[in-house]
Design a protein around this motif. Structure first.
Motif, PDB file in Angstrom:
ATOM      1  N   LYS A 117       0.821  -1.208   0.000  1.00  0.00           N
ATOM      2  CA  LYS A 117       0.000   0.000   0.000  1.00  0.00           C
ATOM      3  C   LYS A 117       0.857   1.261   0.000  1.00  0.00           C
ATOM      4  CE  LYS A 117      -4.119  -1.898   2.282  1.00  0.00           C
ATOM      5  NZ  LYS A 117      -5.021  -1.793   3.464  1.00  0.00           N
ATOM      6  N   LYS A 118       2.041   1.170   0.613  1.00  0.00           N
ATOM      7  CA  LYS A 118       2.918   2.335   0.697  1.00  0.00           C
ATOM      8  C   LYS A 118       3.578   2.666  -0.643  1.00  0.00           C
ATOM      9  CE  LYS A 118       4.123   1.618   5.575  1.00  0.00           C
ATOM     10  NZ  LYS A 118       5.247   1.382   6.528  1.00  0.00           N
ATOM     11  N   LEU A 119       3.594   1.702  -1.568  1.00  0.00           N
ATOM     12  CA  LEU A 119       4.343   1.877  -2.807  1.00  0.00           C
ATOM     13  C   LEU A 119       3.502   1.707  -4.069  1.00  0.00           C
ATOM     14  CD1 LEU A 119       7.432  -0.272  -1.718  1.00  0.00           C
ATOM     15  CD2 LEU A 119       7.314   2.218  -1.772  1.00  0.00           C
ATOM     16  N   SER A 120       2.390   1.020  -3.958  1.00  0.00           N
ATOM     17  CA  SER A 120       1.624   0.643  -5.146  1.00  0.00           C
ATOM     18  C   SER A 120       0.885   1.829  -5.755  1.00  0.00           C
ATOM     19  CB  SER A 120       0.615  -0.455  -4.802  1.00  0.00           C
ATOM     20  OG  SER A 120      -0.096  -0.849  -5.955  1.00  0.00           O
ATOM     21  N   SER A 121       0.720   1.771  -7.070  1.00  0.00           N
ATOM     22  CA  SER A 121       0.018   2.818  -7.818  1.00  0.00           C
ATOM     23  C   SER A 121      -1.409   2.428  -8.164  1.00  0.00           C
ATOM     24  CB  SER A 121       0.782   3.119  -9.112  1.00  0.00           C
ATOM     25  OG  SER A 121       0.871   1.938  -9.924  1.00  0.00           O
ATOM     26  N   ILE A 122      -1.854   1.245  -7.769  1.00  0.00           N
ATOM     27  CA  ILE A 122      -3.098   0.727  -8.316  1.00  0.00           C
ATOM     28  C   ILE A 122      -4.314   1.568  -7.948  1.00  0.00           C
ATOM     29  CG2 ILE A 122      -3.503  -0.925  -6.431  1.00  0.00           C
ATOM     30  CD1 ILE A 122      -4.547  -2.836  -8.741  1.00  0.00           C
ATOM     31  N   ASP A 150       4.160  -5.671 -24.850  1.00  0.00           N
ATOM     32  CA  ASP A 150       5.034  -4.760 -25.606  1.00  0.00           C
ATOM     33  C   ASP A 150       5.486  -3.562 -24.780  1.00  0.00           C
ATOM     34  OD1 ASP A 150       4.739  -6.035 -28.347  1.00  0.00           O
ATOM     35  OD2 ASP A 150       2.637  -5.638 -27.855  1.00  0.00           O
ATOM     36  N   LEU A 151       4.770  -3.266 -23.712  1.00  0.00           N
ATOM     37  CA  LEU A 151       5.100  -2.140 -22.843  1.00  0.00           C
ATOM     38  C   LEU A 151       4.807  -2.528 -21.412  1.00  0.00           C
ATOM     39  CD1 LEU A 151       5.621   0.919 -22.130  1.00  0.00           C
ATOM     40  CD2 LEU A 151       3.189   1.290 -22.618  1.00  0.00           C
ATOM     41  N   TYR A 152       5.734  -2.213 -20.513  1.00  0.00           N
ATOM     42  CA  TYR A 152       5.567  -2.473 -19.081  1.00  0.00           C
ATOM     43  C   TYR A 152       5.190  -1.177 -18.386  1.00  0.00           C
ATOM     44  CZ  TYR A 152       6.657  -3.951 -14.285  1.00  0.00           C
ATOM     45  OH  TYR A 152       6.592  -4.250 -12.948  1.00  0.00           O
ATOM     46  N   VAL A 153       4.093  -1.199 -17.636  1.00  0.00           N
ATOM     47  CA  VAL A 153       3.696  -0.082 -16.785  1.00  0.00           C
ATOM     48  C   VAL A 153       3.628  -0.607 -15.355  1.00  0.00           C
ATOM     49  CG1 VAL A 153       1.957   1.664 -16.274  1.00  0.00           C
ATOM     50  CG2 VAL A 153       2.347   0.953 -18.652  1.00  0.00           C
ATOM     51  N   GLY A 154       4.332   0.036 -14.442  1.00  0.00           N
ATOM     52  CA  GLY A 154       4.341  -0.462 -13.075  1.00  0.00           C
ATOM     53  C   GLY A 154       4.874   0.557 -12.107  1.00  0.00           C
ATOM     54  N   ASP A 155       5.254   0.068 -10.922  1.00  0.00           N
ATOM     55  CA  ASP A 155       5.831   0.943  -9.909  1.00  0.00           C
ATOM     56  C   ASP A 155       7.135   0.344  -9.377  1.00  0.00           C
ATOM     57  OD1 ASP A 155       4.300  -0.960  -8.136  1.00  0.00           O
ATOM     58  OD2 ASP A 155       2.638   0.322  -8.720  1.00  0.00           O
TER      59      ASP A 155
END
Length: 394
Positions: free
Chosen positions: A204-209, A276-281
């Motif tokens: 929860k401290k790091l996630s962008s969801i 084809d593209l990575y989106v994350g945190d």
């Protein structure tokens, strides 16, 4: 450290108490050890479901005998957060009745702190990410650590958590195993559109969801030019209520958006190899994605001072945006500017993932380098099944 006496009866215990999503990082090594020493390896799991998952993972190969670490009725009443500790305490005598223990998580270091003798415990970390939590004092309790690359070795040694003699860079067990067995797979979608993987972390401290996830889905659907796979770290959705899971699963769109909250495809690199593209945190899965360098996009949902932090080194693989940024515009830029990041992606991958190289067409390869074999050799050495002098020459 003295080794156990070599013996045909030397037992190797492999602890799998961190969940099936960690199997890829150590179970190939357990199977290789079982192949070499039939009947001398035991795999300990927490549940019947994980036992079944181990059988499925091995696919008829040399799976060690599996034991389920069942809890007595009274212990089952404990909060779920205490179940690992309860299993280790209750099963300690059985687990420590071995020449060596292998594990992929650090809770098992409890076995060193409980009363009684404990054999050497060897560790293969589950992933090669950059977060600070991957480099912490419990590493001191392991007798030896086997690492995916020089990056992890250097950080652990510099922090004083291991010495250079107490760790070996074997290479990435999971990544090398998957790539060695990877056959041509059908595309994730059959429409020819570029596919985006959104892989937020569970913390929860790091996630962008929460700040970005729904906006990303809505923007991709409205734009219509891309496919999207929403596949967070499997631990994230485990904390959700059934209602919240249904809410997220309802965002799926046939032929355009997959929402996968924990199927085996979240762990077997189906998505990291197929997108084809990575989106994350901050998930370490970005290093699996970059086995073949491709565009990356990172979401800073917490306002982190990341630029000079080793804990966020992966954020130099692509643009970093805020959670309020226009998702489609950022996706367009990620594809358009990837050339500026390719060289750094390859350099950092070579530092993080030992032995990886790329063929002329960009296909990743480990050549003759075999992390599974090297890790199994090290376990044999500590079990007294392989003389240390010979291990150093091998």
């Amino acid at each position: 450290m003295s080794l156990n006496n070599a013996s045909s009866n030397a037992r190797i215990h492999v602890l799998a108490i961190g969940g099936a999503h960690q199997f890829g990082h150590f179970l190939p090594v357990a199977c290789e050890l079982e192949r070499r020493h039939p009947g001398q390896v035991r795999l300990f799991v927490s549940t019947e479901a994980e036992a079944a998952a181990a059988v499925d993972f091995a696919r008829g190969g040399h799976l060690p005998q599996v034991e389920v670490m069942r809890l007595p009725a009274a212990a089952v009443l404990l909060p779920a957060t205490l179940h690992k500790a309860a299993r280790l305490t209750i099963w300690a005598q059985r687990l420590r009745d071995a020449a060596v223990i292998l594990c992929a998580e650090r809770t098992s270091t409890m076995l060193k702190r409980l009363p009684g003798d404990c054999p050497p415990i060897l560790h293969i970390p589950h992933g090669a990410g950059d977060r600070a939590v991957g480099f912490e004092p419990r590493f001191r309790l392991f007798d030896h650590v086997m690492l995916a690359g020089r990056k992890d070795r250097d950080r652990l040694v510099e922090a004083g958590f291991v010495t250079a003699q107490d760790c070996t860079v074997t290479g990435p067990v999971k990544l090398a195993t998957v790539l060695a067995g990877a056959l041509a797979k059908p595309p994730l979608f059959d429409n020819g559109r570029p596919t985006i993987l959104y892989n937020p972390h569970f913390s929860k401290k790091l996630s962008s969801i929460e700040a970005f996830g729904r906006r990303l889905v809505a923007a991709v659907v409205a734009d219509g030019r891309y496919n999207l796979v929403v596949a967070p770290h499997v631990r994230l959705a485990k904390r959700w209520s059934a209602a919240k899971r249904r809410e997220w699963e309802a965002l799926a769109v046939a032929g355009q958006v997959i929402v996968d909250l924990g199927s085996p495809r979240c762990n077997d690199m189906t998505y990291t190899l197929g997108a084809d593209l990575y989106v994350g945190d901050v998930s370490s899965q970005v290093y699996e994605f970059l086995a073949r360098p491709r565009p990356c996009l990172f979401v800073d949902a917490k306002g982190v001072a990341w630029q000079d932090s080793e804990d966020y080194a992966m954020w130099h693989f692509g643009e970093v945006i805020g959670a309020d940024a226009d998702p489609v515009a950022a996706i367009e830029r990620a594809f358009a500017t990837h050339g500026a990041y390719v060289q750094w992606q390859r350099e950092r991958m070579a530092y993080t993932i030992d032995g990886i190289a790329w063929l002329a067409d960009g296909t990743p390869s480990f050549g003759a380098h075999c992390p599974v074999r090297e890790a199994a050799d090290k376990v044999e050495e500590f079990a007294g099944l392989k003389p240390r002098a010979l291990a150093a020459v091998a």
